[in-house]
Design a protein around this motif. Structure first.
Motif, PDB file in Angstrom:
ATOM      1  N   TYR A   4      44.068  49.372  46.450  1.00  0.00           N
ATOM      2  CA  TYR A   4      45.007  48.648  45.599  1.00  0.00           C
ATOM      3  C   TYR A   4      44.781  47.146  45.746  1.00  0.00           C
ATOM      4  N   TYR A   6      46.351  43.202  44.081  1.00  0.00           N
ATOM      5  CA  TYR A   6      47.414  42.547  43.312  1.00  0.00           C
ATOM      6  C   TYR A   6      46.823  41.334  42.617  1.00  0.00           C
ATOM      7  N   TRP A  13      49.809  45.251  39.848  1.00  0.00           N
ATOM      8  CA  TRP A  13      49.005  45.931  40.854  1.00  0.00           C
ATOM      9  C   TRP A  13      47.949  46.758  40.149  1.00  0.00           C
TER      10      TRP A  13
END
Length: 129
Positions: A4, A6, A13
């Motif tokens: 993941y 950001y 995200w």
């Protein structure tokens, strides 16, 4: 590569799927809206003719609120137009009692015209967005 990431520029995200990062988009469960035929028609119009606006609404999470609002506006305007046109043209209960077929023809004609107005002004119009 991280699973993941950001993005500070847009506040989203992203999740790694294969070699690509895809945005993690979800609809908040407390904001589930029922979108009628008018909202779906406008959604199709946005998807085909205004893809940037459509993408912006999807990514900001405002699409379903927007479409539900358009659907409500279209239904209200259609009801108002049908009522006003029927009153203006003298289509009333007396005609319905006297000649049902003429009343049905007149009301279908009025409804079709009102639907065309709603489509032109709210669903497909330049100011529809």
């Amino acid at each position: 590569m991280e699973k993941y990431i950001y993005d500070n520029s847009n506040g989203l995200w992203y999740e790694l799927h294969g070699d690509y990062y895809l945005p993690c988009l979800t609809i908040p469960e407390d904001e589930v809206h029922t979108i009628g035929i008018w909202g779906r028609k406008h959604q199709q119009y946005l998807r085909e003719h205004r893809p940037i606006i459509y993408s912006d609404l999807v990514l900001s999470g405002k699409l379903f609120n927007y479409l539900a609002d358009i659907d409500t506006q279209a239904r209200n305007k259609l009801d108002l137009l049908v009522t006003q046109l029927a009153e203006k043209e003298g289509i009333n209960e007396q005609l319905k009692a006297r000649d049902q077929l003429a009343w049905v023809r007149a009301m279908n004609n009025i409804r079709n015209r009102a639907e065309e107005i709603v489509l032109k002004e709210l669903i497909y119009g330049e100011d529809a967005v």
